[in-house]
Design a protein around this motif. Structure first.
Motif, PDB file in Angstrom:
ATOM      1  N   GLN A   1       0.799  -1.218   0.000  1.00 38.78           N
ATOM      2  CA  GLN A   1       0.000   0.000   0.000  1.00 38.78           C
ATOM      3  C   GLN A   1       0.837   1.276   0.000  1.00 38.78           C
ATOM      4  O   GLN A   1       0.333   2.338  -0.356  1.00 38.78           O
ATOM      5  CB  GLN A   1      -0.952  -0.016   1.203  1.00 38.78           C
ATOM      6  CG  GLN A   1      -1.978  -1.131   1.092  1.00 38.78           C
ATOM      7  CD  GLN A   1      -2.935  -1.159   2.278  1.00 38.78           C
ATOM      8  OE1 GLN A   1      -2.648  -1.788   3.286  1.00 38.78           O
ATOM      9  NE2 GLN A   1      -4.061  -0.490   2.176  1.00 38.78           N
TER      10      GLN A   1
ATOM     11  N   TYR B   1     -13.037  -1.994  12.602  1.00 37.37           N
ATOM     12  CA  TYR B   1     -13.558  -0.833  11.877  1.00 37.37           C
ATOM     13  C   TYR B   1     -15.051  -0.603  12.058  1.00 37.37           C
ATOM     14  O   TYR B   1     -15.507   0.516  12.171  1.00 37.37           O
ATOM     15  CB  TYR B   1     -13.279  -0.960  10.374  1.00 37.37           C
ATOM     16  CG  TYR B   1     -11.820  -0.818  10.044  1.00 37.37           C
ATOM     17  CD1 TYR B   1     -11.252   0.430   9.861  1.00 37.37           C
ATOM     18  CD2 TYR B   1     -11.000  -1.948   9.942  1.00 37.37           C
ATOM     19  CE1 TYR B   1      -9.902   0.584   9.576  1.00 37.37           C
ATOM     20  CE2 TYR B   1      -9.643  -1.812   9.664  1.00 37.37           C
ATOM     21  CZ  TYR B   1      -9.103  -0.552   9.484  1.00 37.37           C
ATOM     22  OH  TYR B   1      -7.771  -0.412   9.217  1.00 37.37           O
TER      23      TYR B   1
ATOM     24  N   HIS C   1       1.000  -9.468   4.702  1.00 34.18           N
ATOM     25  CA  HIS C   1      -0.163  -8.584   4.545  1.00 34.18           C
ATOM     26  C   HIS C   1      -0.614  -8.692   3.073  1.00 34.18           C
ATOM     27  O   HIS C   1      -0.531  -7.723   2.312  1.00 34.18           O
ATOM     28  CB  HIS C   1       0.212  -7.148   4.942  1.00 34.18           C
ATOM     29  CG  HIS C   1      -0.961  -6.266   5.282  1.00 34.18           C
ATOM     30  ND1 HIS C   1      -1.086  -5.615   6.487  1.00 34.18           N
ATOM     31  CD2 HIS C   1      -2.055  -5.922   4.578  1.00 34.18           C
ATOM     32  CE1 HIS C   1      -2.208  -4.896   6.506  1.00 34.18           C
ATOM     33  NE2 HIS C   1      -2.813  -5.067   5.354  1.00 34.18           N
ATOM     34  N   TRP C   2      -0.971  -9.896   2.680  1.00 34.87           N
ATOM     35  CA  TRP C   2      -1.692 -10.190   1.431  1.00 34.87           C
ATOM     36  C   TRP C   2      -0.872 -10.286   0.148  1.00 34.87           C
ATOM     37  O   TRP C   2      -1.411 -10.616  -0.899  1.00 34.87           O
ATOM     38  CB  TRP C   2      -2.829  -9.184   1.194  1.00 34.87           C
ATOM     39  CG  TRP C   2      -3.791  -9.079   2.329  1.00 34.87           C
ATOM     40  CD1 TRP C   2      -3.870  -9.860   3.442  1.00 34.87           C
ATOM     41  CD2 TRP C   2      -4.840  -8.111   2.474  1.00 34.87           C
ATOM     42  NE1 TRP C   2      -4.894  -9.444   4.250  1.00 34.87           N
ATOM     43  CE2 TRP C   2      -5.500  -8.376   3.681  1.00 34.87           C
ATOM     44  CE3 TRP C   2      -5.285  -7.053   1.667  1.00 34.87           C
ATOM     45  CZ2 TRP C   2      -6.586  -7.616   4.125  1.00 34.87           C
ATOM     46  CZ3 TRP C   2      -6.363  -6.291   2.104  1.00 34.87           C
ATOM     47  CH2 TRP C   2      -7.006  -6.570   3.333  1.00 34.87           C
TER      48      TRP C   2
ATOM     49  N   ASN D   1      -1.938 -10.795   8.406  1.00 35.81           N
ATOM     50  CA  ASN D   1      -2.982  -9.802   8.479  1.00 35.81           C
ATOM     51  C   ASN D   1      -4.262 -10.388   7.893  1.00 35.81           C
ATOM     52  O   ASN D   1      -4.286 -10.841   6.750  1.00 35.81           O
ATOM     53  CB  ASN D   1      -2.599  -8.557   7.677  1.00 35.81           C
ATOM     54  CG  ASN D   1      -3.666  -7.467   7.788  1.00 35.81           C
ATOM     55  OD1 ASN D   1      -3.844  -6.875   8.840  1.00 35.81           O
ATOM     56  ND2 ASN D   1      -4.409  -7.232   6.703  1.00 35.81           N
ATOM     57  N   GLU D   2      -5.310 -10.411   8.683  1.00 24.66           N
ATOM     58  CA  GLU D   2      -6.662 -10.742   8.250  1.00 24.66           C
ATOM     59  C   GLU D   2      -6.765 -11.893   7.253  1.00 24.66           C
ATOM     60  O   GLU D   2      -7.113 -11.688   6.093  1.00 24.66           O
ATOM     61  CB  GLU D   2      -7.330  -9.497   7.653  1.00 24.66           C
ATOM     62  CG  GLU D   2      -7.371  -8.329   8.616  1.00 24.66           C
ATOM     63  CD  GLU D   2      -8.142  -7.118   8.074  1.00 24.66           C
ATOM     64  OE1 GLU D   2      -8.558  -7.144   6.906  1.00 24.66           O
ATOM     65  OE2 GLU D   2      -8.339  -6.153   8.834  1.00 24.66           O
TER      66      GLU D   2
ATOM     67  N   GLU E   1      -5.523   1.910  -1.367  1.00 24.65           N
ATOM     68  CA  GLU E   1      -6.516   1.155  -0.598  1.00 24.65           C
ATOM     69  C   GLU E   1      -7.081   0.005  -1.446  1.00 24.65           C
ATOM     70  O   GLU E   1      -8.253  -0.020  -1.813  1.00 24.65           O
ATOM     71  CB  GLU E   1      -7.601   2.114  -0.076  1.00 24.65           C
ATOM     72  CG  GLU E   1      -8.731   1.488   0.736  1.00 24.65           C
ATOM     73  CD  GLU E   1      -8.295   0.517   1.834  1.00 24.65           C
ATOM     74  OE1 GLU E   1      -7.296   0.767   2.514  1.00 24.65           O
ATOM     75  OE2 GLU E   1      -8.986  -0.507   1.984  1.00 24.65           O
ATOM     76  N   TRP E   2      -6.224  -0.945  -1.791  1.00 24.87           N
ATOM     77  CA  TRP E   2      -6.606  -2.175  -2.484  1.00 24.87           C
ATOM     78  C   TRP E   2      -7.533  -1.913  -3.671  1.00 24.87           C
ATOM     79  O   TRP E   2      -7.195  -1.080  -4.501  1.00 24.87           O
ATOM     80  CB  TRP E   2      -7.182  -3.174  -1.463  1.00 24.87           C
ATOM     81  CG  TRP E   2      -6.271  -3.354  -0.270  1.00 24.87           C
ATOM     82  CD1 TRP E   2      -6.504  -2.940   1.020  1.00 24.87           C
ATOM     83  CD2 TRP E   2      -4.944  -3.944  -0.244  1.00 24.87           C
ATOM     84  NE1 TRP E   2      -5.430  -3.253   1.826  1.00 24.87           N
ATOM     85  CE2 TRP E   2      -4.463  -3.864   1.087  1.00 24.87           C
ATOM     86  CE3 TRP E   2      -4.123  -4.533  -1.209  1.00 24.87           C
ATOM     87  CZ2 TRP E   2      -3.208  -4.342   1.464  1.00 24.87           C
ATOM     88  CZ3 TRP E   2      -2.875  -5.021  -0.830  1.00 24.87           C
ATOM     89  CH2 TRP E   2      -2.443  -4.927   0.488  1.00 24.87           C
TER      90      TRP E   2
ATOM     91  N   TRP F   1     -18.893   2.121   5.635  1.00 28.44           N
ATOM     92  CA  TRP F   1     -18.928   1.324   6.863  1.00 28.44           C
ATOM     93  C   TRP F   1     -19.571   2.143   7.978  1.00 28.44           C
ATOM     94  O   TRP F   1     -19.210   3.304   8.204  1.00 28.44           O
ATOM     95  CB  TRP F   1     -17.507   0.925   7.297  1.00 28.44           C
ATOM     96  CG  TRP F   1     -16.769   0.097   6.285  1.00 28.44           C
ATOM     97  CD1 TRP F   1     -17.300  -0.573   5.217  1.00 28.44           C
ATOM     98  CD2 TRP F   1     -15.351  -0.146   6.239  1.00 28.44           C
ATOM     99  NE1 TRP F   1     -16.310  -1.226   4.525  1.00 28.44           N
ATOM    100  CE2 TRP F   1     -15.110  -0.980   5.127  1.00 28.44           C
ATOM    101  CE3 TRP F   1     -14.266   0.239   7.032  1.00 28.44           C
ATOM    102  CZ2 TRP F   1     -13.829  -1.422   4.777  1.00 28.44           C
ATOM    103  CZ3 TRP F   1     -12.999  -0.196   6.689  1.00 28.44           C
ATOM    104  CH2 TRP F   1     -12.780  -1.018   5.579  1.00 28.44           C
TER     105      TRP F   1
ATOM    106  N   GLU G   1      -5.304  -2.220  14.071  1.00 25.14           N
ATOM    107  CA  GLU G   1      -5.807  -1.251  13.082  1.00 25.14           C
ATOM    108  C   GLU G   1      -7.133  -0.681  13.559  1.00 25.14           C
ATOM    109  O   GLU G   1      -7.995  -1.429  14.035  1.00 25.14           O
ATOM    110  CB  GLU G   1      -6.090  -1.904  11.721  1.00 25.14           C
ATOM    111  CG  GLU G   1      -4.875  -2.249  10.921  1.00 25.14           C
ATOM    112  CD  GLU G   1      -5.231  -2.859   9.560  1.00 25.14           C
ATOM    113  OE1 GLU G   1      -6.310  -2.559   9.003  1.00 25.14           O
ATOM    114  OE2 GLU G   1      -4.401  -3.646   9.070  1.00 25.14           O
TER     115      GLU G   1
ATOM    116  N   ASN H   1      -8.012  -5.924  14.321  1.00 25.11           N
ATOM    117  CA  ASN H   1      -8.294  -4.841  13.375  1.00 25.11           C
ATOM    118  C   ASN H   1      -9.786  -4.589  13.448  1.00 25.11           C
ATOM    119  O   ASN H   1     -10.590  -5.444  13.063  1.00 25.11           O
ATOM    120  CB  ASN H   1      -7.933  -5.245  11.939  1.00 25.11           C
ATOM    121  CG  ASN H   1      -6.435  -5.439  11.750  1.00 25.11           C
ATOM    122  OD1 ASN H   1      -5.641  -5.167  12.649  1.00 25.11           O
ATOM    123  ND2 ASN H   1      -6.055  -5.886  10.572  1.00 25.11           N
TER     124      ASN H   1
END
Ligand code: FCB
Length: 459
Positions: free
Chosen positions: A19, A296, A120-121, A164-165, A404-405, A325, A351, A294
């Motif tokens: 990112q 949100y 992280h992905w 990550n996630e 942001e992806w 969100w 996060e 994380n």
């Protein structure tokens, strides 16, 4: 009232490699699945990509300066596997390791604790071509990568995050298709990806114990607060299932060495369960040191037999961020209680933050909603601490606006505003506000604690 935080509370900011780094063709870096995905037309907003991003690879010193100015005690970043092993496997690229080693030194020079995430992905594309996370061999390559990084940085880096996630890697990558590698409706494959990711996590925890004296390690899971859209029994049942899909699946195996009962039965029934080796659950539940959370937002679930899976997510009546969100600050408290119910470990909020339509006006960004967002979440976090929950730190997502992806550069989460034409970073009001919170180790606020932001609330 004054919200005072524990003396050693770790105030931080978080980012991830793809990112922010850019420099995708530099110093021997290999390609990751995100390079390929973002260069596939139609996948990313405006067909943007991370080729340059914030150019952090070249500007890391300046960025560490900003963190020092902000006063953070810790920095969560991620290491890009394909910089270390361009083919994911064998050929160690010293220059890639060097970059992170220099970053770590720079952080320590400013007394900022490094908190790297190993994954992280951004899986090396070469491994994806060999089945990616569906192929169990990838777990072994991850072990090797972890070992290499621990060996090289473990003398200076004591706090680590494995993944990550993993929910996003598996479901957004194989079910919604929104993330790399971009498959759709492949639930069975998603579950085998998730299983191998969890195995990779467990193996990496074990290696850390062997290789890093005084090292601590955890995982950064996405925790979503799931509520039924109504009191209706079907909605309640669907919400429970979604809670297991999103949360239970990635916490229970680590906490207690088994997948959630109800959902496993259902997956079993439809033939989706991954193959589980004899030792697997033991490996996955290798004792770790903390939960990274994380957090949100919350999700509201309604049963709907017409939809894939028999449910749908519905919009609630709370104010929304630029991601759409809902703002539900109480959820950070619920998330802390929730993960400690799975297993009572210390927690770091790895996060939390919000995207907003920030505008640069006369060289300034007045992001009052973001300040309020962070503050309201910190007030609930404070309550958790007061009630005796061991919460050790809080990382704002994110230091600066970045890639942001799937949304490309259209969503701004930073404390620093990134001007993508010049790559200048400009402190937003939230930067100055957070700086003060850190230096005071707390803040004053007299407003009543609210579960979520009702839509009629003014800024
Ligand atoms: C999380 C990701 C992070 C960032 C935030 C907004 O799911 O871990 O990289 O994109 O969302």
């Amino acid at each position: 009232m004054r919200y005072e935080f524990p003396k050693d509370f770790l105030w931080g900011v978080a980012t991830s490699a793809y990112q922010i780094e850019g420099a995708v063709d530099e110093d021997g870096r290999g390609k990751s699945i995100w390079d390929v995905f973002s260069h596939t037309p139609g996948k990313i907003h405006n067909d943007e990509n991370g080729d340059v991003a914030c150019d952090h690879y070249h500007r890391y010193k300046e960025d560490v300066e900003s963190m020092a100015e902000l006063g953070v005690k810790a920095y969560r970043f991620s290491i890009s596997w394909c910089r270390i092993f361009p083919d994911g496997k064998k050929n160690l690229n010293e220059k890639g390791l060097d970059f992170y080693s220099k970053l770590v030194d720079e952080l320590l020079k400013h007394e900022i604790e490094p908190f790297p995430t190993l994954y992280h992905w951004d899986l090396p594309q070469a491994l994806q071509e060999n089945g990616g996370w569906e192929n169990r061999e990838t777990v072994n390559w991850f072990e090797k990568y972890s070992y290499t990084v621990f060996k090289r940085l473990g003398d200076r880096v004591k706090n680590w995050i494995t993944l990550n996630e993993p929910f996003c890697s598996s479901f957004l990558g194989y079910v919604t298709g929104e993330h790399a590698p971009g498959y759709r409706n492949e639930v069975k494959r998603a579950l085998s990806v998730a299983h191998n990711l969890l195995l990779a996590h467990g193996k990496s925890v074990k290696i850390l114990r062997e290789e890093v004296r005084g090292g601590r390690i955890g995982i950064a899971n996405a925790v979503n607060i799931v509520s039924p859209a109504s009191e209706n029994e079907d909605d309640i049942r669907s919400a429970r299932m979604v809670d297991e899909i999103l949360n239970g699946w990635y916490h229970e195996p680590i906490a207690s060495g088994k997948y959630p009962d109800e959902l496993s039965k259902m997956y079993e029934f439809v033939g989706y369960m991954p193959e589980i080796g004899e030792e697997d659950m033991k490996i996955i539940s290798e004792p770790m040191d903390f939960w990274g959370v994380n957090y949100y937002s919350r999700v509201l679930v309604k049963s709907n037999p017409e939809k894939f899976g028999g449910f749908e997510w519905v919009g609630g009546d709370l104010e929304k961020t630029d991601m759409g969100w809902e703002v539900y600050p109480k959820g950070i408290y619920e998330a802390i209680v929730k993960v400690r119910n799975y297993k009572e470990l210390p927690v770091y909020i790895t996060e939390n933050g919000m995207a907003d339509r920030d505008e640069l006006v006369d060289g300034r960004v007045e992001d009052r909603r973001r300040i309020r967002y962070i503050k309201d979440h910190l007030r609930w976090l404070h309550k958790a601490i007061k009630e005796g929950h061991d919460v050790r730190g809080y990382f704002v997502w994110t230091l600066m606006d970045n890639f942001e992806w799937a949304h490309g550069y259209s969503k701004r989460f930073g404390l620093l505003y990134t001007d993508y034409r010049t790559l200048e970073r400009i402190p937003k009001s939230s930067f100055n506000w957070y700086k003060e919170v850190i230096s005071e180790n707390g803040f004053e606020d007299d407003e009543e604690l609210m579960d979520g932001w009702k839509i009629e609330n003014p800024n």
